[in-house]
Design a protein around this motif. Sequence first.
Motif, PDB file in Angstrom:
ATOM      1  N   VAL A  34      13.665  73.900  54.608  1.00  0.00           N
ATOM      2  CA  VAL A  34      13.609  73.206  53.532  1.00  0.00           C
ATOM      3  C   VAL A  34      14.696  72.098  53.202  1.00  0.00           C
ATOM      4  O   VAL A  34      15.746  72.387  53.869  1.00  0.00           O
ATOM      5  N   ILE A  35      14.332  71.350  52.227  1.00  0.00           N
ATOM      6  CA  ILE A  35      15.241  70.219  51.573  1.00  0.00           C
ATOM      7  C   ILE A  35      15.533  70.394  50.214  1.00  0.00           C
ATOM      8  O   ILE A  35      14.543  70.888  49.555  1.00  0.00           O
ATOM      9  N   ILE A  36      16.710  70.353  49.855  1.00  0.00           N
ATOM     10  CA  ILE A  36      16.842  70.491  48.385  1.00  0.00           C
ATOM     11  C   ILE A  36      16.717  69.344  47.660  1.00  0.00           C
ATOM     12  O   ILE A  36      17.236  68.229  48.048  1.00  0.00           O
ATOM     13  N   ALA A  37      15.957  69.441  46.767  1.00  0.00           N
ATOM     14  CA  ALA A  37      15.727  68.175  45.826  1.00  0.00           C
ATOM     15  C   ALA A  37      16.656  67.671  45.086  1.00  0.00           C
ATOM     16  O   ALA A  37      17.472  68.087  44.554  1.00  0.00           O
ATOM     17  N   GLU A  38      17.004  66.119  45.294  1.00  0.00           N
ATOM     18  CA  GLU A  38      17.994  65.448  44.681  1.00  0.00           C
ATOM     19  C   GLU A  38      17.338  64.449  43.585  1.00  0.00           C
ATOM     20  O   GLU A  38      18.158  63.973  42.789  1.00  0.00           O
ATOM     21  N   PHE A  49      10.481  68.597  57.235  1.00  0.00           N
ATOM     22  CA  PHE A  49      10.690  70.138  56.505  1.00  0.00           C
ATOM     23  C   PHE A  49       9.353  70.536  55.965  1.00  0.00           C
ATOM     24  O   PHE A  49       8.537  69.729  55.480  1.00  0.00           O
ATOM     25  N   GLN A  50       9.326  71.849  55.930  1.00  0.00           N
ATOM     26  CA  GLN A  50       8.154  72.326  55.338  1.00  0.00           C
ATOM     27  C   GLN A  50       7.985  72.452  53.924  1.00  0.00           C
ATOM     28  O   GLN A  50       6.883  72.243  53.352  1.00  0.00           O
ATOM     29  N   GLN A  51       9.122  72.777  53.259  1.00  0.00           N
ATOM     30  CA  GLN A  51       8.997  73.054  51.967  1.00  0.00           C
ATOM     31  C   GLN A  51      10.200  72.285  51.137  1.00  0.00           C
ATOM     32  O   GLN A  51      11.087  71.902  51.837  1.00  0.00           O
ATOM     33  N   PHE A  83      18.525  74.779  55.409  1.00  0.00           N
ATOM     34  CA  PHE A  83      18.204  73.895  54.373  1.00  0.00           C
ATOM     35  C   PHE A  83      19.015  72.595  54.526  1.00  0.00           C
ATOM     36  O   PHE A  83      20.079  72.580  55.251  1.00  0.00           O
ATOM     37  N   SER A  84      18.303  71.562  54.169  1.00  0.00           N
ATOM     38  CA  SER A  84      19.114  70.426  54.207  1.00  0.00           C
ATOM     39  C   SER A  84      19.410  69.718  52.876  1.00  0.00           C
ATOM     40  O   SER A  84      18.869  69.938  51.702  1.00  0.00           O
ATOM     41  N   LEU A 108      20.502  78.932  58.925  1.00  0.00           N
ATOM     42  CA  LEU A 108      21.178  80.353  58.470  1.00  0.00           C
ATOM     43  C   LEU A 108      21.135  81.011  59.622  1.00  0.00           C
ATOM     44  O   LEU A 108      20.363  80.871  60.704  1.00  0.00           O
ATOM     45  N   PRO A 109      21.945  82.265  59.345  1.00  0.00           N
ATOM     46  CA  PRO A 109      22.095  83.052  60.918  1.00  0.00           C
ATOM     47  C   PRO A 109      20.891  83.958  61.048  1.00  0.00           C
ATOM     48  O   PRO A 109      20.279  84.316  60.033  1.00  0.00           O
TER      49      PRO A 109
END
Length: 353
Positions: free
Chosen positions: A177-181, A215-217, A311-312, A320-321
């Motif tokens: 996923v990518i965090i929305a900015e 990214f998927q979401q 995440f990006s 993540l581990p």
Amino acid sequence: MNTISDIKITQSLTSKINEVDFENLTFGSIFTDHMLICDFKNGAWQQPEIKPYEPFLIDPSAKVFHYGQAIFEGMKAYKDAANDVWLFRPDQNFERFNKSATRLAMPEVPEFVFIDGLKTLINLDKAWVKHENGSSLYIRPFMIATGSGVIAQPSTQYRFMIILSPAKSYYSGEVKVIIAEHYSRAANGGIGAAKAAGNYSAQFYPTKLANDEGFQQIIWTDDATHTKLEEAGTMNVFFRINDTLLTAPTSERILDGVTRKSVIDLAKRENIEVEVRSVLVEELVHAAKEGSLKEIFGAGTAAVINPIAGFSYQGTYYELPKLETSFAQDIKTKLTAIQTKDAEDTFGWTVKV
């Protein structure tokens, strides 16, 4: 009208079920033999009808096309080893559906039409519910404005419907996923807490941009500051920092997810510490850098629990581990066992059809 005998039933003369490959289902693309329809006109709900699944005619000026009065729910039914079919917390979907209706100036649907109509419909198409690992019957109740005319005001006519779709797992493969900015899912004072069709269409373009980047979401952030983490794609989202689960509180921007509530209750039963509070982007990034961020997962009806691999944010990707045992998998296993009646339902969530 308040009994099942008040539902008009026209059964299909033939069934499509033998044409369906239940092992290779594309989510939400195959529908059962019957559907429920109930129209609202002249200020009242009309007689509900169950009939063969088919297209229907609608006026081009219907307000659903022009002003977006459209709401829906997502539910599931499961079949147990004794061949009985069970719904999962249908009262919660019914209540949320009518909250969505009120927010979009639509009439509330009577419980008899929603709950009893749904049970009657599922009983007709019971053979479509399979007792196999990962199998379920996805249920889509929805309502649209059918009144004609393009004046900008609420419709006076509506159609409530329920359609059913056999389902396997919703997502497959690794989810990043990518965090929305910049883009937002919803805003204060808006309709983010309603399950309105327009909420989802507004996500499609920024999600396409995320897909183009690999990214998927998207993990959505608050509209005002983009500093608070809110939802993941079309799901509520949970973060595990050390051994504590964090999730954002519901609000005008965040959907009150049925699976979300179930995950919280189940986690507490398993003595997992849960904090329902605002989770900041900087908190997540800091936890990822120091190694205390163990898991992120989405929770929703279609996917149930969907682990997120990484995440990006601002051009940096945080992996993540890989865990041998995870909260996500453990909670999903216990939750689906309740849904399929393979484990005792100590919460009283399941309702027999």
